[in-house]
Scaffold this motif. Structure first.
Motif, PDB file in Angstrom:
ATOM      1  N   GLU A   1       0.827  -1.210   0.000  1.00  0.00           N
ATOM      2  CA  GLU A   1       0.000   0.000   0.000  1.00  0.00           C
ATOM      3  C   GLU A   1       0.862   1.261   0.000  1.00  0.00           C
ATOM      4  OE1 GLU A   1      -2.372  -0.612   3.451  1.00  0.00           O
ATOM      5  OE2 GLU A   1      -3.881  -1.841   2.416  1.00  0.00           O
ATOM      6  N   SER A   2       2.107   1.141   0.484  1.00  0.00           N
ATOM      7  CA  SER A   2       3.036   2.275   0.493  1.00  0.00           C
ATOM      8  C   SER A   2       3.773   2.421  -0.830  1.00  0.00           C
ATOM      9  CB  SER A   2       4.055   2.116   1.629  1.00  0.00           C
ATOM     10  OG  SER A   2       3.403   2.068   2.877  1.00  0.00           O
ATOM     11  N   GLY A   3       3.616   1.420  -1.726  1.00  0.00           N
ATOM     12  CA  GLY A   3       4.225   1.509  -3.052  1.00  0.00           C
ATOM     13  C   GLY A   3       5.660   1.035  -3.135  1.00  0.00           C
ATOM     14  N   LEU A   4       6.126   0.239  -2.181  1.00  0.00           N
ATOM     15  CA  LEU A   4       7.492  -0.270  -2.246  1.00  0.00           C
ATOM     16  C   LEU A   4       7.627  -1.277  -3.389  1.00  0.00           C
ATOM     17  CD1 LEU A   4       7.746   1.066   0.551  1.00  0.00           C
ATOM     18  CD2 LEU A   4       9.111  -0.915   1.264  1.00  0.00           C
ATOM     19  N   ALA A   5       8.769  -1.251  -4.043  1.00  0.00           N
ATOM     20  CA  ALA A   5       9.056  -2.226  -5.096  1.00  0.00           C
ATOM     21  C   ALA A   5       9.131  -3.622  -4.480  1.00  0.00           C
ATOM     22  CB  ALA A   5      10.366  -1.881  -5.795  1.00  0.00           C
ATOM     23  N   TYR A   6       8.849  -4.647  -5.283  1.00  0.00           N
ATOM     24  CA  TYR A   6       8.820  -6.005  -4.751  1.00  0.00           C
ATOM     25  C   TYR A   6      10.202  -6.444  -4.269  1.00  0.00           C
ATOM     26  CZ  TYR A   6       7.728 -10.977  -4.350  1.00  0.00           C
ATOM     27  OH  TYR A   6       7.545 -12.246  -3.884  1.00  0.00           O
ATOM     28  N   THR A   7      11.261  -6.001  -4.963  1.00  0.00           N
ATOM     29  CA  THR A   7      12.607  -6.348  -4.512  1.00  0.00           C
ATOM     30  C   THR A   7      12.885  -5.749  -3.138  1.00  0.00           C
ATOM     31  OG1 THR A   7      13.418  -4.448  -5.792  1.00  0.00           O
ATOM     32  CG2 THR A   7      13.601  -6.631  -6.817  1.00  0.00           C
ATOM     33  N   THR A   8      12.436  -4.525  -2.904  1.00  0.00           N
ATOM     34  CA  THR A   8      12.607  -3.886  -1.600  1.00  0.00           C
ATOM     35  C   THR A   8      11.788  -4.615  -0.542  1.00  0.00           C
ATOM     36  OG1 THR A   8      12.904  -1.747  -2.693  1.00  0.00           O
ATOM     37  CG2 THR A   8      12.419  -1.712  -0.334  1.00  0.00           C
TER      38      THR A   8
END
Length: 346
Positions: A25-32
């Motif tokens: 929901e915060s928009g972090l990349a999947y790798t992160t």
């Protein structure tokens, strides 16, 4: 298909699942997301599975110090762990971590592996077909291997000479250059993808993975050629989330294996890494006289200090700096050659 996000319930019960949902929901990349979850899990296990809400600054300091003193981690790794724990406590649990005091990691960041132009030419000479094209794109466009493999047909824009890199670092889209020397090969690769996709459709398959939001917004897009991966896998496989049989992109291990073989065949005694071609891209642009800001934009770095590391590995010979030992040959030549009009005594 290990780069497909795990499905999480809209009302998760498990702590890490609630944390995953918050990250998405915060928009972090999947790798992160994967990196943060990995280190947060290790933090919890290190403290014998105590709940993070029952811990705080002392436990965070203890873990970060342990990584530095007992695990001899690098400065970069410790910074990643710190970012993960700050996200956990400050953004997710809304608790303060002000005043952290821990032993800073001392192992410095290593200089990147860079291939010379001659070495890259030699590596490419031991590759062919799509394998050669993939390495040419790693070097010619400065792509990370994960972003290369996740390219879709529609991401190659011949009209604007751009390659669109989707959901890069910081979950942001960006563009990089489309090497003109690769246009013909890219068109042929897209033709091969179209043929393979037609065969899949004829056999009752033909779907490709799309992120949840896109799959809901464009339900028929998964069967369109434009959304197919530019470098598809050789076999179909079940999606780990839904079980639907699809053709995903080539696995990173296959790319790494091809690069290792080519580097060894070329007789190059440097680590065989896909990321080394991205490093070489940046270094060779710097040697050619391009400014750091331009290279920063092409690489997608948010901080120019990340790009500045390439100034430490640039070939100074191409920048007009000559080593003192290289001048000895001229001095020796002057010593050996007598001055004009001077006759040696016999």
């Amino acid at each position: 298909m290990d780069d497909i996000r795990q499905r999480v319930s809209v009302r998760p019960v498990r702590f890490l699942d609630r944390l995953r949902l918050h990250m998405r929901e915060s928009g972090l990349a999947y790798t992160t997301e994967r990196t943060y979850i990995h280190w947060i899990r290790r933090f919890i296990l290190f403290h014998r599975k105590r709940h993070p809400s029952d811990m705080g600054i002392p436990e965070v300091e203890h873990f970060l110090t342990h990584l530095s003193e007992d695990r001899d981690c690098s400065v970069g790794t410790q910074r990643i762990v710190l970012n993960a724990l700050v996200y956990l406590y400050v953004r997710f649990l809304e608790l303060s971590l002000d005043g952290l005091a821990f032993t800073q990691a001392k192992r410095p960041r290593r200089l990147p592996v860079v291939y010379s132009r001659a070495e890259i030419a030699s590596i490419l000479s031991h590759l062919s077909g799509a394998g050669r094209l993939r390495v040419q794109l790693l070097y010619g466009a400065g792509l990370r291997s994960a972003k290369l493999l996740s390219l879709r047909v529609k991401d190659i824009d011949f009209a604007s000479n751009n390659i669109f890199v989707r959901a890069g670092k910081g979950n942001k889209d960006r563009t990089t250059m489309l090497p003109q020397a690769l246009v013909a090969d890219l068109r042929r690769q897209i033709e091969r993808v179209e043929i393979l996709h037609s065969q899949d459709v004829a056999e009752g398959f033909g779907e490709v993975y799309l992120p949840d939001a896109l799959a809901l917004k464009y339900p028929s897009a998964s069967r369109e050629t434009a959304w197919q991966f530019l470098f598809p896998a050789s076999r179909l496989g079940p999606c780990p989330r839904t079980g639907v049989v699809r053709r995903h992109h080539l696995h990173p291990s296959a790319l790494a294996k091809q690069i290792r073989r080519a580097v060894r065949a070329a007789g190059i005694h440097k680590p065989a890494r896909a990321h080394a071609f991205r490093h070489s891209f940046a270094t060779h642009l710097l040697e050619a006289g391009y400014d750091l800001r331009t290279i920063q934009e092409l690489l997608g770095h948010s901080d120019i200090s990340t790009t500045e590391i390439y100034t430490h590995v640039v070939n100074r010979g191409d920048r007009g700096v000559q080593s003192p030992v290289d001048r000895l040959s001229h001095v020796n030549a002057e010593i050996r050659a007598p001055a004009a009009g001077y006759q040696l005594a016999i």
